[in-house]
Scaffold this motif. Sequence first.
Motif, short mmCIF file in Angstrom:
data_model
loop_
_atom_site.label_atom_id
_atom_site.label_comp_id
_atom_site.label_asym_id
_atom_site.label_seq_id
_atom_site.Cartn_x
_atom_site.Cartn_y
_atom_site.Cartn_z
N THR A 10 12.11 60.66 52.17
CA THR A 10 11.89 60.34 50.77
C THR A 10 11.44 61.60 50.05
O THR A 10 11.29 62.65 50.64
CB THR A 10 10.88 59.17 50.63
N ASN A 34 19.93 55.07 51.25
CA ASN A 34 19.65 54.13 50.17
C ASN A 34 19.62 52.66 50.61
O ASN A 34 20.08 51.79 49.89
CB ASN A 34 20.65 54.33 49.03
N LEU A 35 19.07 52.40 51.78
CA LEU A 35 18.88 51.02 52.22
C LEU A 35 17.74 50.42 51.42
O LEU A 35 16.66 51.02 51.34
CB LEU A 35 18.54 50.96 53.72
N PRO A 36 17.92 49.24 50.82
CA PRO A 36 16.79 48.61 50.11
C PRO A 36 15.62 48.37 51.07
O PRO A 36 15.82 47.90 52.20
CB PRO A 36 17.38 47.29 49.61
N MET A 61 15.07 56.63 51.53
CA MET A 61 14.59 55.58 50.63
C MET A 61 13.86 56.27 49.49
O MET A 61 12.99 57.10 49.72
CB MET A 61 13.66 54.63 51.36
N ASP A 62 14.23 55.89 48.26
CA ASP A 62 13.61 56.54 47.12
C ASP A 62 13.72 55.68 45.87
O ASP A 62 14.03 54.49 45.95
CB ASP A 62 14.20 57.94 46.91
N ARG A 64 15.88 55.39 43.64
CA ARG A 64 17.16 54.82 43.23
C ARG A 64 17.14 53.30 43.35
O ARG A 64 17.80 52.61 42.60
CB ARG A 64 18.30 55.40 44.07
N GLU A 65 16.36 52.80 44.33
CA GLU A 65 16.18 51.36 44.45
C GLU A 65 15.00 50.96 43.57
O GLU A 65 13.88 51.45 43.75
CB GLU A 65 15.90 50.97 45.91
N LYS A 66 15.23 50.10 42.62
CA LYS A 66 14.22 49.77 41.61
C LYS A 66 12.95 49.15 42.18
O LYS A 66 11.86 49.39 41.68
CB LYS A 66 14.81 48.82 40.56
N SER A 67 13.04 48.35 43.26
CA SER A 67 11.85 47.68 43.79
C SER A 67 11.14 48.50 44.86
O SER A 67 10.15 48.04 45.43
CB SER A 67 12.23 46.31 44.35
N PHE A 68 11.61 49.71 45.14
CA PHE A 68 11.05 50.52 46.21
C PHE A 68 9.55 50.76 46.03
O PHE A 68 8.77 50.54 46.96
CB PHE A 68 11.79 51.86 46.31
N TYR A 72 7.28 49.28 49.24
CA TYR A 72 7.32 50.12 50.43
C TYR A 72 6.04 50.10 51.24
O TYR A 72 6.07 50.03 52.47
CB TYR A 72 7.71 51.57 50.09
#
Length: 181
Positions: A10, A34-36, A61-62, A64-68, A72
């Motif tokens: 990340t 980019n796995l949720p 993972m970063d 780009r996923e809105k709920s990250f 996390y």
Amino acid sequence: MKTLKVVIITGLSGSGKSTALRALEDIGFFCVDNLPVILLPKFLSITISSSPKIKHVALVMDLREKSFLNKYEKIFDVLKRRGYKIEILFLESSDEALLRRFSETRRVHPLSERGMVMAGIQLEKEKLSPLRAMADKIIDTTSLNVHQLKDTVQRYFLPASKKKRMVINVTSFGYRYGLPV
């Protein structure tokens, strides 16, 4: 204790996460970009049960996923309590280097509004500061090219038995551009 080693890559947009992922893939990691984060527990469970030969997994993972950002911390804690070996690799770079990289690639920063890349970089640094504090390894990619980043990542994650090679770094610079970092 789970035998699967999980590396979460990340960090800041433009800092070299895709290059780091490819570097780990080259040394035998199973890689996903980019796995949720909500799918991570199920993904690890399926990987262990259906592919016992996979011992190392790397995921980017970063933001780009809105709920990250909202999920996390809880998910990583649950997985660590279940016995997964999770290591967080955080990549960062100076504001100037990130700005230069975004202007060279002409890509849009995920948090920039109306093309204000620097504002997006600052906002991303602020939002990712708790994750940076959790990181096991932080790499500043400001002065690294893609080959140096790949080498740095691989040296960190290769087993000790495979690290026995001599590395020589030669730096060439001109005073008119300032001293090297």
